[in-house]
Design an enzyme around this catalytic site. Structure first.
Site, short mmCIF file in Angstrom:
data_model
loop_
_atom_site.label_atom_id
_atom_site.label_comp_id
_atom_site.label_asym_id
_atom_site.label_seq_id
_atom_site.Cartn_x
_atom_site.Cartn_y
_atom_site.Cartn_z
N ASP A 68 0.88 -1.21 0.00
CA ASP A 68 0.06 0.08 0.05
C ASP A 68 0.67 1.39 -0.21
O ASP A 68 1.41 1.65 1.03
CB ASP A 68 -1.06 -0.09 1.38
CG ASP A 68 -1.83 1.29 1.29
OD1 ASP A 68 -2.14 1.90 0.11
OD2 ASP A 68 -2.40 1.18 2.29
N ASP A 107 -1.51 5.17 -6.01
CA ASP A 107 -1.89 4.42 -5.21
C ASP A 107 -1.81 2.83 -5.42
O ASP A 107 -2.82 2.41 -6.34
CB ASP A 107 -3.02 4.85 -4.32
CG ASP A 107 -3.25 4.04 -2.91
OD1 ASP A 107 -2.48 3.63 -2.67
OD2 ASP A 107 -4.51 4.25 -2.51
#
Ligand SMILES: *[C@@H]1O[C@H](CO)[C@@H](O)[C@H](O)[C@H]1NC(C)=O
Ligand SMILES: *[C@@H]1O[C@H](CO)[C@@H](O)[C@H](O)[C@H]1NC(C)=O
Ligand SMILES: *[C@@H]1O[C@H](CO)[C@@H](O)[C@H](O)[C@H]1NC(C)=O
Ligand SMILES: *[C@@H]1O[C@H](CO)[C@@H](O)[C@H](O)[C@H]1NC(C)=O
Ligand SMILES: *[C@@H]1O[C@H](CO)[C@@H](O)[C@H](O)[C@H]1NC(C)=O
Ligand SMILES: *[C@@H]1O[C@H](CO)[C@@H](O)[C@H](O)[C@H]1NC(C)=O
Length: 471
Positions: free
Chosen positions: A128, A345
């Site tokens: 992440d 992301d």
């Protein structure tokens, strides 16, 4: 996307659910959790109160409700997990291989296989780039979600060391608290991370040795890495994950702690069964094997207000033959970094756009697609836009190109279209949705089979189309 990777849906109500996913209004629940933990004597009152104040003030500053980077991340992650749950015909049964996603949905998470402790205990963490803290579920686990691997047992690790409330790592947390003796031993640092979709993790902040798997069975053990030993973990965590690996820009992230100048990943296609490589501290000749495709490079912009995230300078979008009539400012940071902006992301699945931009993009697709007007499926305004097609058809959908400062991302079909089956009907959908966050997020669906390099030392992001199972 692999033509055979058609998805089965139980209900078309997925479209409604997806829209709800992007709502983010769960901050009050973090405050409640902290109050609850205080009442139970799990964390000390003084610190808890401070934590609540801090979090709420950040929220208030934002106006739109988007400030805390951890909240943003949770929202994104939650949307994935939630959508996956809705999409998945057989929940929680998808096999996962190292560094890869669950197998049967377009809302994907990429998992990294690491090991923590001495001797090492395996963990599977969602990669992440939208958050900093790395955490995994930990015994005694009074409130954990089910996972395939055994829970981390700190008693088995000779190198495990809890951090104190006054440690710099504890001070780096968005919501630090001080554990009570009854629960955690004296003066131990307790973290609380909330998720926009209701998910939370709370536990001990600790140091331990983290082992990374290398090529050809080699491993690298890094001692003294700060991570969260999560004992209260609740929400929409799914798949075979045991926690999250934070690859953001903040002090607690793995790249920051390992002091690497760069890292890269290359996500294999959803339909592939091969692992996705993640590389830290790369050779300078990384792209020598790019096979002729031009490497695109664009600046990474730092936003002191939300320092975790990798912001890019996005300039516009082309759909088919049309550069969308959207000003560059629609993609830029506003209000001193509290609003707007474009980020890349790995923990978000599909491309999210500010609502006004999304509506323009949607209109452009509808206007240019070579399908009858009646084939536009009745989905919500937030998207995704879907067309009814005949089974197995690959309709001629306009191309989608994202423009950045100095770089162009010309998306291949597999990076913006996916196929669905529902109640006997077939759909081709555009993997883009409107975000109430007013922000643009380049998700991992757009990054499949693309080698993405984060050059932290020089604040540059490079990407090139690749066959990720060959990197
Ligand atoms: C993934 O989960 C399934 C069932 O939930 C389990 O059978 C399998 O062993 C798990 N795999 C890993 C690597 O944890
Ligand atoms: C954790 O490890 C300790 C030390 O070996 C052991 O006594 C305990 O039973 C383990 N806990 C679980 C739940 O396996
Ligand atoms: C617990 O920590 C406090 C300060 O944080 C210290 O004054 C006290 O002596 C400690 N108690 C024990 C039993 O270690
Ligand atoms: C990555 O960083 C290392 C130093 O840590 C440097 O030697 C190398 O050239 C960098 N690679 C790329 C592709 O920027
Ligand atoms: C803008 O944000 C920075 C970093 O958060 C802060 O230091 C500065 O005071 C802010 N400026 C204004 C005008 O709010
Ligand atoms: C489309 O969806 C809306 C809201 O869900 C509903 O009111 C409308 O009747 C639907 N139209 C068709 C043609 O199904």
């Amino acid at each position: 996307m692999n033509p055979k990777a058609t998805l089965k849906l139980s209900s078309k109500s997925i479209f409604m659910h997806i829209e709800q996913l992007i709502n983010m209004h769960k901050l009050a629940e973090l405050a409640l959790l902290v109050v609850l933990l205080t009442a139970l004597g799990i964390i000390s009152p003084a610190h808890a109160a401070a934590a609540v104040r801090m979090q709420l003030s950040r929220r208030t500053d934002a106006g739109s409700g988007l400030t805390g980077r951890e909240l943003l991340q949770r929202m994104a992650l939650g949307s994935l997990a939630r959508a996956a749950q809705i999409f998945s015909a057989s929940p929680a049964s998808a096999p996962v291989v190292p560094g890869q996603r669950a197998d049967d949905d377009p809302y994907t998470l990429y998992l990294a296989r690491l090991a923590i402790g001495t001797p090492p205990q395996p963990v599977l963490l969602v990669l992440d780039t939208g958050s900093d803290l790395t955490w995994t579920q930990c015994l005694p686990c009074p409130a954990c979600f089910a996972q395939g691997l055994p829970y981390f047992n700190l008693s088995l690790s000779s190198t495990f060391a809890a951090r104190s409330c006054g440690s710099p790592e504890c001070q780096s947390l968005p919501v630090p608290s001080c554990g009570t003796k009854k629960w955690w031993g004296n003066n131990t640092c307790v973290y609380t991370y909330s998720y926009g979709d209701n998910s939370v993790t709370t536990g001990l902040l600790a140091l331990d040795t983290v082992m990374f798997a290398g090529d050809a069975g080699r491993t690298a053990a890094v001692p003294g890495v700060a991570f969260g030993c999560g004992v209260f973990n609740n929400g929409l965590f799914r798949y075979n994950m045991t926690g999250i690996a934070g690859f953001g820009r903040g002090a607690l992230s793995l790249p920051s702690q390992l002091k690497v100048d760069n890292f890269s990943y290359c996500f294999t296609a959803m339909a592939a069964s091969t692992p996705s490589p993640v590389l830290l501290g790369l050779p300078a000749n990384l792209y020598s094997g790019a096979g002729g495709a031009a490497v695109q490079t664009t600046p990474i912009i730092q936003n002191p207000t939300i320092p975790t995230l990798y912001y890019l300078s996005m300039k516009g979008i082309t759909v088919g033959s049309t550069r969308l009539p959207v000003p560059e400012s629609a993609f830029a940071l506003r209000n001193n970094g509290t609003d707007g902006g474009t980020i890349i992301d790995s923990g978000t699945s599909i491309l999210l756009l500010p609502d006004q931009v999304y509506q323009v993009l949607r209109d452009a697709f509808v206007a240019q697609v070579k399908l009858p007007a009646a084939s536009v499926a009745n989905t919500t305004d937030a998207g995704p836009l879907c067309f009814t097609v005949s089974p197995q058809a690959k309709p001629d959908v306009p191309r989608l190109v994202l423009h950045f400062d100095g770089a162009t991302m010309d998306l291949r079909r597999e990076n913006y279209l996916f196929d669905l089956e529902d109640a006997g009907a077939s759909y081709t959908c555009v993997a883009v949705m409107a975000s109430e966050l007013n922000m643009t997020i380049i998700g991992n669906f757009q990054q499949q089979n693309m080698h993405v390099l984060y050059d932290l030392a020089n604040n540059k992001l490079s990407f090139v189309p690749a066959q990720c199972d060959k990197v």
